[in-house]
Design a protein around this motif. Structure first.
Motif, PDB file in Angstrom:
ATOM      1  N   ARG A  12       0.530  -0.972  -0.073  1.00 45.34           N
ATOM      2  CA  ARG A  12       0.165   0.296   0.193  1.00 45.34           C
ATOM      3  C   ARG A  12       0.397   0.898   0.115  1.00 45.34           C
ATOM      4  NH1 ARG A  12      -3.349  -3.526   3.943  1.00 45.34           N
ATOM      5  NH2 ARG A  12      -2.374  -2.560   5.673  1.00 45.34           N
ATOM      6  N   ARG A  13       2.261   1.314   0.394  1.00 46.14           N
ATOM      7  CA  ARG A  13       2.839   2.480   1.012  1.00 46.14           C
ATOM      8  C   ARG A  13       3.446   2.719  -0.747  1.00 46.14           C
ATOM      9  NH1 ARG A  13       7.059   1.088   4.634  1.00 46.14           N
ATOM     10  NH2 ARG A  13       8.328   0.405   2.625  1.00 46.14           N
ATOM     11  N   ALA A  53      -4.461  -8.661  -3.263  1.00 50.01           N
ATOM     12  CA  ALA A  53      -5.568  -8.074  -1.783  1.00 50.01           C
ATOM     13  C   ALA A  53      -5.682  -6.652  -1.009  1.00 50.01           C
ATOM     14  CB  ALA A  53      -5.337  -8.984  -0.524  1.00 50.01           C
ATOM     15  N   ALA A  54      -4.614  -6.429  -1.136  1.00 45.86           N
ATOM     16  CA  ALA A  54      -3.780  -5.026  -0.609  1.00 45.86           C
ATOM     17  C   ALA A  54      -4.238  -3.648  -1.396  1.00 45.86           C
ATOM     18  CB  ALA A  54      -2.166  -5.428  -0.200  1.00 45.86           C
ATOM     19  N   LEU A  55      -3.810  -3.972  -3.308  1.00 44.35           N
ATOM     20  CA  LEU A  55      -4.128  -3.179  -3.734  1.00 44.35           C
ATOM     21  C   LEU A  55      -6.154  -3.261  -3.739  1.00 44.35           C
ATOM     22  CD1 LEU A  55      -1.681  -3.350  -6.879  1.00 44.35           C
ATOM     23  CD2 LEU A  55      -1.571  -1.982  -5.071  1.00 44.35           C
ATOM     24  N   LEU A  61      -8.474   1.906  -0.239  1.00 43.95           N
ATOM     25  CA  LEU A  61      -9.266   2.699  -0.272  1.00 43.95           C
ATOM     26  C   LEU A  61      -9.353   3.972   0.401  1.00 43.95           C
ATOM     27  CD1 LEU A  61     -11.507   0.438  -2.045  1.00 43.95           C
ATOM     28  CD2 LEU A  61      -9.732   1.617  -3.692  1.00 43.95           C
ATOM     29  N   THR A  62      -9.967   3.723   1.947  1.00 46.65           N
ATOM     30  CA  THR A  62     -10.359   4.682   2.437  1.00 46.65           C
ATOM     31  C   THR A  62      -9.127   5.373   2.896  1.00 46.65           C
ATOM     32  OG1 THR A  62     -11.770   3.148   3.366  1.00 46.65           O
ATOM     33  CG2 THR A  62     -11.266   5.082   5.073  1.00 46.65           C
ATOM     34  N   GLU A  63      -8.499   4.877   2.926  1.00 47.11           N
ATOM     35  CA  GLU A  63      -6.519   6.220   3.082  1.00 47.11           C
ATOM     36  C   GLU A  63      -6.275   7.041   1.928  1.00 47.11           C
ATOM     37  OE1 GLU A  63      -3.402   3.716   4.670  1.00 47.11           O
ATOM     38  OE2 GLU A  63      -5.020   3.431   5.995  1.00 47.11           O
TER      39      GLU A  63
END
Length: 146
Positions: A12-13, A53-55, A61-63
């Motif tokens: 995610r980062r 899964a992470a993407l 999405l929210t962050e």
């Protein structure tokens, strides 16, 4: 962003820093991220499901104020050929968390309460109905008077 604690956090980062932040700087409304590119960039080994899964996670999405427009690839959804296309719905670049997210809900039920005679009137009726129901319940369960 804080230091990654898990593999998903690292994915995610990386996706945020390389794709989302760059798209925001260019003032783009959509951005596409290929699972295989992220997998290679992070030098992962057999972790394609983790990247997928992470993407696609609600947290990602929210962050970052995103909405998935499309997800292309095989039916399994688990391949380096999978590409997520996102719409950037929160242009501020900062997460809609805490008080901001709460304030975004302000007025959400305005029309509903108006149709019920206003919020205060609705609450008064609900309290009166609750009190009446409790009194009736207590009267039914009370021992008979002699």
């Amino acid at each position: 962003m804080p230091e990654a604690k898990t593999g998903s956090d690292a994915v995610r980062r990386h996706a945020y820093e390389k794709y989302i932040a760059a798209a925001r700087r260019r003032r783009e409304k959509t951005v596409a991220i290929n699972v295989g590119e992220v997998h290679r960039a992070l030098a992962l080994n057999n972790r394609v499901p983790l990247v997928c899964a992470a993407l696609g996670s609600k947290k990602f999405l929210t962050e970052h104020g995103l909405r998935i427009l499309s997800k292309t690839g095989p039916p399994s959804g688990q391949s380096t050929t999978v590409t997520f296309t996102y719409e950037i719905v929160n242009d501020s670049g900062r997460p809609a968390k805490g008080l901001d997210a709460f304030l975004a809900l302000r007025g959400i039920a305005k029309e509903i309460f108006a149709s019920l005679g206003g919020g205060e009137a609705f609450l008064r009726r609900e309290r009166a109905e609750f009190s009446h129901a409790m009194e009736k319940r207590e009267a039914e369960s009370a021992p008979p008077k002699r």
